[in-house]
Write an enzyme that holds these catalytic residues in place. Structure first.
Site: not given
Length: 127
Positions: A75, A82
């Protein structure tokens, strides 16, 4: 001619302390800005003690705990991808979209792997 980045450290014990500080900053930034990281961290906070209690051998305990930490690691990498993609452009670009989708797929696969590992350890005890 090879040039090194002026931002690259040279090494030594000071570098280790600085790197640790940067890592803590990264964890704080992920907690502050990434809802998925907060959710997975809270899930880990609940499941980690449970996994350490339910695991019968040191190997099982490590597997159950390691899968949870693995989810957080993937993650963090996805969040970094991102953030980098958004820093480049917030407008739609097929390659940036692909990078984000691939990062998301990595998280999904890690979650599935973690679930499968937990199932392999725990289901035989109840069946």
């Amino acid at each position: 001619m090879t040039r090194t980045s002026p931002y690259k450290s040279t090494g030594g014990l000071i570098r280790v302390f600085r790197a640790f500080g940067y890592s803590l900053q990264g964890l704080a930034a992920a907690w502050r800005h990434e809802a998925a990281f907060r959710q997975e961290t809270l899930l880990t906070a609940v499941l980690l003690p449970l996994g350490l209690w339910l695991g019968e051998t040191p190997g099982e305990k490590l597997l159950l705990a390691g899968m949870l930490v693995g989810v957080l690691i993937v993650e963090l990498i996805n969040s970094a991808i991102e953030a980098l993609a958004d820093a480049i452009s917030t407008e739609h670009h097929p390659l940036l979209g692909r990078a984000k989708d691939i990062g998301s797929a990595a998280v999904l696969l890690m979650l599935l792997l973690a679930g499968a590992a937990w199932a392999c350890v725990l289901i035989p005890r109840w069946v």
